[in-house]
Every structure is written in structure tokens, then in C-alpha cells.
Motif scaffolding. Structure first.
Motif, PDB file in Angstrom:
ATOM      1  N   GLU A 152      -6.912  13.280  -0.734  1.00 60.28           N
ATOM      2  CA  GLU A 152      -7.857  13.144   0.390  1.00 60.28           C
ATOM      3  C   GLU A 152      -8.222  11.688   0.636  1.00 60.28           C
ATOM      4  O   GLU A 152      -8.870  11.367   1.634  1.00 60.28           O
ATOM      5  CB  GLU A 152      -9.124  13.965   0.116  1.00 60.28           C
ATOM      6  N   LEU A 153      -7.815  10.792  -0.240  1.00 58.59           N
ATOM      7  CA  LEU A 153      -8.154   9.378  -0.074  1.00 58.59           C
ATOM      8  C   LEU A 153      -7.512   8.838   1.201  1.00 58.59           C
ATOM      9  O   LEU A 153      -6.412   9.248   1.571  1.00 58.59           O
ATOM     10  CB  LEU A 153      -7.679   8.571  -1.284  1.00 58.59           C
ATOM     11  N   PRO A 154      -8.185   7.915   1.878  1.00 55.96           N
ATOM     12  CA  PRO A 154      -7.648   7.375   3.133  1.00 55.96           C
ATOM     13  C   PRO A 154      -6.274   6.733   2.932  1.00 55.96           C
ATOM     14  O   PRO A 154      -5.954   6.279   1.827  1.00 55.96           O
ATOM     15  CB  PRO A 154      -8.676   6.319   3.536  1.00 55.96           C
ATOM     16  N   ASN A 155      -5.497   6.700   3.999  1.00 53.02           N
ATOM     17  CA  ASN A 155      -4.131   6.169   3.921  1.00 53.02           C
ATOM     18  C   ASN A 155      -4.077   4.708   3.485  1.00 53.02           C
ATOM     19  O   ASN A 155      -3.146   4.299   2.814  1.00 53.02           O
ATOM     20  CB  ASN A 155      -3.446   6.289   5.280  1.00 53.02           C
ATOM     21  N   GLY A 156      -5.055   3.921   3.894  1.00 52.77           N
ATOM     22  CA  GLY A 156      -4.993   2.490   3.596  1.00 52.77           C
ATOM     23  C   GLY A 156      -3.783   1.866   4.258  1.00 52.77           C
ATOM     24  O   GLY A 156      -3.389   2.278   5.353  1.00 52.77           O
ATOM     25  N   ASP A 157      -3.161   0.903   3.593  1.00 58.29           N
ATOM     26  CA  ASP A 157      -1.938   0.331   4.162  1.00 58.29           C
ATOM     27  C   ASP A 157      -0.731   1.169   3.724  1.00 58.29           C
ATOM     28  O   ASP A 157      -0.876   2.162   3.003  1.00 58.29           O
ATOM     29  CB  ASP A 157      -1.776  -1.153   3.773  1.00 58.29           C
ATOM     30  N   PHE A 158       0.454   0.752   4.140  1.00 59.39           N
ATOM     31  CA  PHE A 158       1.647   1.534   3.826  1.00 59.39           C
ATOM     32  C   PHE A 158       1.866   1.610   2.312  1.00 59.39           C
ATOM     33  O   PHE A 158       2.333   2.623   1.784  1.00 59.39           O
ATOM     34  CB  PHE A 158       2.868   0.916   4.526  1.00 59.39           C
ATOM     35  N   ALA A 159       1.486   0.549   1.606  1.00 58.23           N
ATOM     36  CA  ALA A 159       1.631   0.529   0.145  1.00 58.23           C
ATOM     37  C   ALA A 159       0.789   1.624  -0.491  1.00 58.23           C
ATOM     38  O   ALA A 159       1.268   2.385  -1.337  1.00 58.23           O
ATOM     39  CB  ALA A 159       1.242  -0.838  -0.406  1.00 58.23           C
ATOM     40  N   ALA A 160      -0.464   1.720  -0.062  1.00 61.69           N
ATOM     41  CA  ALA A 160      -1.358   2.727  -0.639  1.00 61.69           C
ATOM     42  C   ALA A 160      -0.856   4.127  -0.328  1.00 61.69           C
ATOM     43  O   ALA A 160      -0.881   5.022  -1.177  1.00 61.69           O
ATOM     44  CB  ALA A 160      -2.777   2.532  -0.103  1.00 61.69           C
ATOM     45  N   THR A 161      -0.377   4.332   0.906  1.00 65.59           N
ATOM     46  CA  THR A 161       0.155   5.642   1.280  1.00 65.59           C
ATOM     47  C   THR A 161       1.344   6.013   0.396  1.00 65.59           C
ATOM     48  O   THR A 161       1.457   7.144  -0.071  1.00 65.59           O
ATOM     49  CB  THR A 161       0.588   5.637   2.765  1.00 65.59           C
ATOM     50  N   MET A 162       2.222   5.046   0.155  1.00 68.20           N
ATOM     51  CA  MET A 162       3.425   5.355  -0.624  1.00 68.20           C
ATOM     52  C   MET A 162       3.126   5.544  -2.105  1.00 68.20           C
ATOM     53  O   MET A 162       3.740   6.374  -2.758  1.00 68.20           O
ATOM     54  CB  MET A 162       4.485   4.256  -0.443  1.00 68.20           C
ATOM     55  N   VAL A 163       2.172   4.791  -2.649  1.00 62.42           N
ATOM     56  CA  VAL A 163       1.828   4.959  -4.060  1.00 62.42           C
ATOM     57  C   VAL A 163       1.127   6.306  -4.283  1.00 62.42           C
ATOM     58  O   VAL A 163       1.428   7.015  -5.246  1.00 62.42           O
ATOM     59  CB  VAL A 163       0.958   3.792  -4.574  1.00 62.42           C
ATOM     60  N   ARG A 164       0.231   6.655  -3.368  1.00 64.04           N
ATOM     61  CA  ARG A 164      -0.410   7.968  -3.458  1.00 64.04           C
ATOM     62  C   ARG A 164       0.651   9.065  -3.465  1.00 64.04           C
ATOM     63  O   ARG A 164       0.616   9.987  -4.272  1.00 64.04           O
ATOM     64  CB  ARG A 164      -1.345   8.151  -2.250  1.00 64.04           C
ATOM     65  N   GLN A 165       1.638   8.925  -2.576  1.00 67.48           N
ATOM     66  CA  GLN A 165       2.723   9.888  -2.465  1.00 67.48           C
ATOM     67  C   GLN A 165       3.565   9.912  -3.738  1.00 67.48           C
ATOM     68  O   GLN A 165       3.945  10.970  -4.244  1.00 67.48           O
ATOM     69  CB  GLN A 165       3.605   9.496  -1.265  1.00 67.48           C
ATOM     70  N   PHE A 166       3.838   8.742  -4.259  1.00 72.12           N
ATOM     71  CA  PHE A 166       4.642   8.560  -5.477  1.00 72.12           C
ATOM     72  C   PHE A 166       3.977   9.265  -6.666  1.00 72.12           C
ATOM     73  O   PHE A 166       4.613  10.049  -7.383  1.00 72.12           O
ATOM     74  CB  PHE A 166       4.776   7.057  -5.712  1.00 72.12           C
ATOM     75  N   TYR A 167       2.679   9.016  -6.862  1.00 73.68           N
ATOM     76  CA  TYR A 167       1.947   9.673  -7.952  1.00 73.68           C
ATOM     77  C   TYR A 167       1.966  11.190  -7.765  1.00 73.68           C
ATOM     78  O   TYR A 167       2.197  11.942  -8.699  1.00 73.68           O
ATOM     79  CB  TYR A 167       0.481   9.198  -7.981  1.00 73.68           C
ATOM     80  N   PHE A 168       1.695  11.618  -6.534  1.00 74.58           N
ATOM     81  CA  PHE A 168       1.611  13.056  -6.262  1.00 74.58           C
ATOM     82  C   PHE A 168       2.980  13.730  -6.386  1.00 74.58           C
ATOM     83  O   PHE A 168       3.110  14.773  -7.023  1.00 74.58           O
ATOM     84  CB  PHE A 168       1.028  13.291  -4.861  1.00 74.58           C
ATOM     85  N   ASP A 169       3.995  13.148  -5.767  1.00 75.29           N
ATOM     86  CA  ASP A 169       5.317  13.784  -5.723  1.00 75.29           C
ATOM     87  C   ASP A 169       5.867  14.083  -7.121  1.00 75.29           C
ATOM     88  O   ASP A 169       6.428  15.149  -7.355  1.00 75.29           O
ATOM     89  CB  ASP A 169       6.323  12.898  -4.981  1.00 75.29           C
ATOM     90  N   HIS A 170       5.727  13.123  -8.024  1.00 74.86           N
ATOM     91  CA  HIS A 170       6.279  13.327  -9.374  1.00 74.86           C
ATOM     92  C   HIS A 170       5.587  14.478 -10.090  1.00 74.86           C
ATOM     93  O   HIS A 170       6.236  15.289 -10.756  1.00 74.86           O
ATOM     94  CB  HIS A 170       6.187  12.038 -10.192  1.00 74.86           C
ATOM     95  N   MET A 171       4.251  14.564  -9.926  1.00 78.42           N
ATOM     96  CA  MET A 171       3.529  15.691 -10.511  1.00 78.42           C
ATOM     97  C   MET A 171       3.933  16.980  -9.799  1.00 78.42           C
ATOM     98  O   MET A 171       4.210  17.994 -10.430  1.00 78.42           O
ATOM     99  CB  MET A 171       2.021  15.445 -10.380  1.00 78.42           C
ATOM    100  N   HIS A 172       3.986  16.910  -8.479  1.00 81.59           N
ATOM    101  CA  HIS A 172       4.279  18.080  -7.649  1.00 81.59           C
ATOM    102  C   HIS A 172       5.617  18.717  -8.046  1.00 81.59           C
ATOM    103  O   HIS A 172       5.720  19.922  -8.196  1.00 81.59           O
ATOM    104  CB  HIS A 172       4.312  17.632  -6.172  1.00 81.59           C
ATOM    105  N   LEU A 173       6.622  17.862  -8.225  1.00 81.90           N
ATOM    106  CA  LEU A 173       7.952  18.372  -8.542  1.00 81.90           C
ATOM    107  C   LEU A 173       7.954  19.097  -9.885  1.00 81.90           C
ATOM    108  O   LEU A 173       8.469  20.217  -9.996  1.00 81.90           O
ATOM    109  CB  LEU A 173       8.982  17.231  -8.553  1.00 81.90           C
ATOM    110  N   SER A 174       7.343  18.487 -10.913  1.00 79.30           N
ATOM    111  CA  SER A 174       7.405  19.155 -12.219  1.00 79.30           C
ATOM    112  C   SER A 174       6.502  20.388 -12.248  1.00 79.30           C
ATOM    113  O   SER A 174       6.815  21.377 -12.912  1.00 79.30           O
ATOM    114  CB  SER A 174       7.089  18.195 -13.366  1.00 79.30           C
ATOM    115  N   LEU A 175       5.417  20.342 -11.476  1.00 78.11           N
ATOM    116  CA  LEU A 175       4.550  21.524 -11.390  1.00 78.11           C
ATOM    117  C   LEU A 175       5.306  22.689 -10.739  1.00 78.11           C
ATOM    118  O   LEU A 175       5.309  23.813 -11.247  1.00 78.11           O
ATOM    119  CB  LEU A 175       3.293  21.194 -10.572  1.00 78.11           C
TER     120      LEU A 175
END
Lengths: 269, 94
Positions: free
Chosen positions: A101-124
Motif C-alpha cells: 500500500e506504500l506510495p509508488n514514489g519514483d520508479f526505483a521505489a516501485t521496482m524495489v517494492r515489486q522485487f521484494y513482493f514478487d520473490h515472496m509471492h512466487l515461493s508462497l
């Protein structure tokens, strides 16, 4: 906030309903965040790619919420539809991770948020394909292919931008550090999840942490970024997004997401 | 220095097609990103099973100004089409 912090003694279908909301809400909320990039992507190609990921997540969120409504119906005789769940629940009843739910921020923040989430998401999701609940296993199996691509894309961007210019490296390191405290919640298991892990329905999120760390560290190393070391984690001790405790950002997001159905109940096109 | 990413031409082989067909172009910083972008821009509706990308600058094209010299001579040589020749009635299995 009303509806926050469910009773800890929840079991059976009540617990399953809450768990399905956790899965579905994170998808829906992150999809909404990614949708905010429409028309604002750095290049047309990335604009489409990023919102494709958002649409994948929205599709997955729909499946979880639809099932949540069915479980609710069989547990108390009155189940809500996916739309009612998405558009007519207040923030305190949302069960998504705070990270998404954290704001997008710049493209870096959007991609890091996605990166952290995606890796957990896949193994979950991989773990959930073996769920004792056939429907959960089915939905996870469908979602896992999409998410495998999300991981590939996120890794790619983290490496490109981390190991890019000094400006992109600096922004990525900032995002990596700033979002880090929100990752602990992904692996926190409360009483509701424990009950479902025992019956083989839920995946044991705490077991996913070590492999997640290893994957994250490997990519960060290739990206020449320094892995964060902070121990303090936001909402990781039974009082986070999964229990309905959110940051101030969720309300604003829901105001936009839910405006139409709140102002014109039942509106359709 | 140009800050724009180079242009790539995208070729997709569809489910039923044997050959890759040119579908359009896109911007990407390198070949790997071009394939990923092509996947997202051109195969969203299950159009393809295989993607080729090539730098637009690596493609050598005929010049529109040479059109007459290159293609017009063939216009008057209808005998190059098999349909130009009448088939004798007796020929089978052709």
C-alpha cells in the motif's frame, strides 16, 4: 478503526476467509498502485509492461476474493461478491501487507517494492499449490506462472538500475533501505495462519524467509547494491496489515479505488 | 548523445504460422529488454509462440527511390508466372 484485529481464536472457515482476504487484498492493492503508473511510465513499453503486471495481480485478486465470498457464504450463510469485498470494505477490514500500500514514489521505489513482493509471492504460491484445500491449490497453480515472469522482470530492473548510473544506483539503494522494514511482515505467522498451517491449508510463511533472503541477496549483489541489515520490522508481530493495521496511505488509495461504488452504489457499465 | 533507447524491429511467429512476421517496432536499451518488451507490447492476446528482435539500424532496406529500377522490369515479364502457360489436357498429377 472498525474491523481491525480479528479475534485470535479464529478457526476453520472463519480463519480461511481471513487468509483468503490476506492473499487477495495484497494483489488488489498492489494492482491499484501499479495502475497509477498508467500514462506515467518512463517509456511506452514499460508503461504497458508494468500495468500488465498490475492486471495479472488484479486477476489473481479476483480469484481469491471470489473464493473468500464463497467461504463466507458457507460459514455464515451470507457471502459477499468479489466486488462487494473490494469496493465496500473499509481500510481496517483490508488484510493486505503494508508493503504493497506504500506510495509508488519514483520508479526505483516501485521496482524495489515489486522485487521484494514478487520473490515472496512466487515461493508462497509455489507452496500453496500443495494446499490441502483444492481451490487454494488451483488458484495458486494458475497464478504461479504469471508471477514467475514478474520475478524475472523485477530482478532485471533491480540489476539494471542498481548497476546503472550513479543516480540510478543511489535511488535504488535508498529504496532498498527504505522499504526493508516492511518485508518482515511477509513472513510473520499469527494464530490464524498457524491454525491453517496445521490443517495443511495455508503455507508456512516463516519457512519462506531464508530462501527469500538468499534470492534477494544474490540479486542485490549482482546489482552492486548493499543488502540492508536493519532488524526492526514494521507490523511483524501480529499488528500489521494482515491484522488490519495499516499505514496512513491505504485510506487514500481506497478512496480512489472505491469512490464510484460509494458515490453511486451498484453502478455498472 | 542521444538519451533515447535504440529502436528494435519485432518479428513474431504465431500459433499457426511457420515464419516469423514483422509486427512492429519498439524501444529498448538492449536485446534482452527488447524481447521482454515485445512480449508485453505484442503478445498480450496470445499472438505468438516465438519472438525475434533485430536492431532497426542493422536492417538494410531497399530505397524507395530505386523502386522503378528494382521492381518494374518484372511487370512486363508475365511468362515468369506459371499461370502464363496453358496446361495440355492430358497432364495428370500436376
Amino acid at each position: 478503526m472498525a474491523d481491525a484485529v480479528p479475534p485470535v481464536a479464529m478457526t476453520g472457515d472463519d480463519a480461511l476467509l481471513d487468509y483468503l482476504l490476506r492473499l487477495g487484498d495484497s494483489d488488489v492493492v498492489l494492482a491499484q498502485r501499479l495502475g497509477e503508473w498508467v500514462g506515467h511510465g518512463p517509456v511506452l513499453e514499460e508503461d504497458i509492461a508494468l500495468t500488465n503486471v498490475g492486471l495479472d495481480l488484479l486477476g489473481q485478486g479476483r480469484m481469491w476474493l471470489t473464493y473468500a465470498g464463497e467461504v463466507e457464504a458457507r460459514s455464515c450463510g451470507r457471502g459477499r461478491s468479489e466486488d462487494q469485498l473490494a469496493f465496500l470494505r473499509d481500510g481496517g477490514a483490508y488484510r493486505n501487507l503494508q508493503l504493497v500500500e506504500l506510495p509508488n514514489g519514483d520508479f526505483a521505489a516501485t521496482m524495489v517494492r515489486q522485487f521484494y513482493f514478487d520473490h515472496m509471492h512466487l515461493s508462497l504460491l509455489r507452496a500453496l499449490t500443495g494446499s490441502a484445500d483444492a481451490r487454494v491449490a488451483e488458484i495458486a497453480a494458475k497464478a504461479v506462472k504469471e508471477v514467475a515472469y514478474h520475478v524475472e522482470r523485477s530482478d532485471d530492473w533491480v540489476i539494471r538500475l542498481g548497476d546503472g548510473t550513479s543516480e540510478s544506483h543511489m535511488r535504488m539503494q535508498q529504496a532498498v533501505d527504505r522499504l526493508w522494514p516492511y518485508t518482515g511482515e511477509m513472513f510473520a505467522v499469527d494464530a490464524i495462519e498457524s491454525a491453517l498451517i496445521e490443517t495443511g491449508i495455508a503455507a508456512d510463511a516463516s519457512a519462506l524467509r531464508e530462501p527469500w533472503l538468499a534470492a534477494i541477496d544474490a540479486v542485490l549483489a549482482e546489482a552492486t547494491l548493499t543488502p540492508p541489515t536493519g532488524e526492526w520490522m514494521q507490523g511483524a508481530h501480529g499488528r500489521g496489515g494482515k491484522q488490519g493495521i495499516h499505514t496512513e496511505h491505504l485510506g487514500h488509495l481506497l478512496a480512489e479505488l472505491q469512490f464510484l461504488q460509494r458515490a453511486y452504489p451498484g453502478a455498472q457499465w | 548523445m542521444s538519451t533515447e533507447w535504440p529502436l528494435w524491429e519485432v518479428f513474431i511467429r504465431s500459433q499457426h504460422g511457420l515464419a516469423h512476421k514483422h509486427v512492429g517496432s519498439l524501444h529498448a536499451s538492449d536485446a534482452e529488454m527488447a524481447v521482454k518488451n515485445a512480449r508485453d507490447v505484442y503478445t498480450r492476446r496470445s499472438e505468438g509462440v516465438s519472438i525475434w528482435v533485430a536492431r532497426s539500424s542493422d536492417i538494410t532496406a531497399s530505397s524507395p527511390g530505386d523502386r522503378e529500377a528494382l521492381f518494374e522490369p518484372a511487370n512486363t515479364k508475365v511468362y515468369r508466372h506459371p499461370t502464363f502457360y496453358p496446361m495440355p489436357d492430358g497432364v495428370k498429377h500436376l
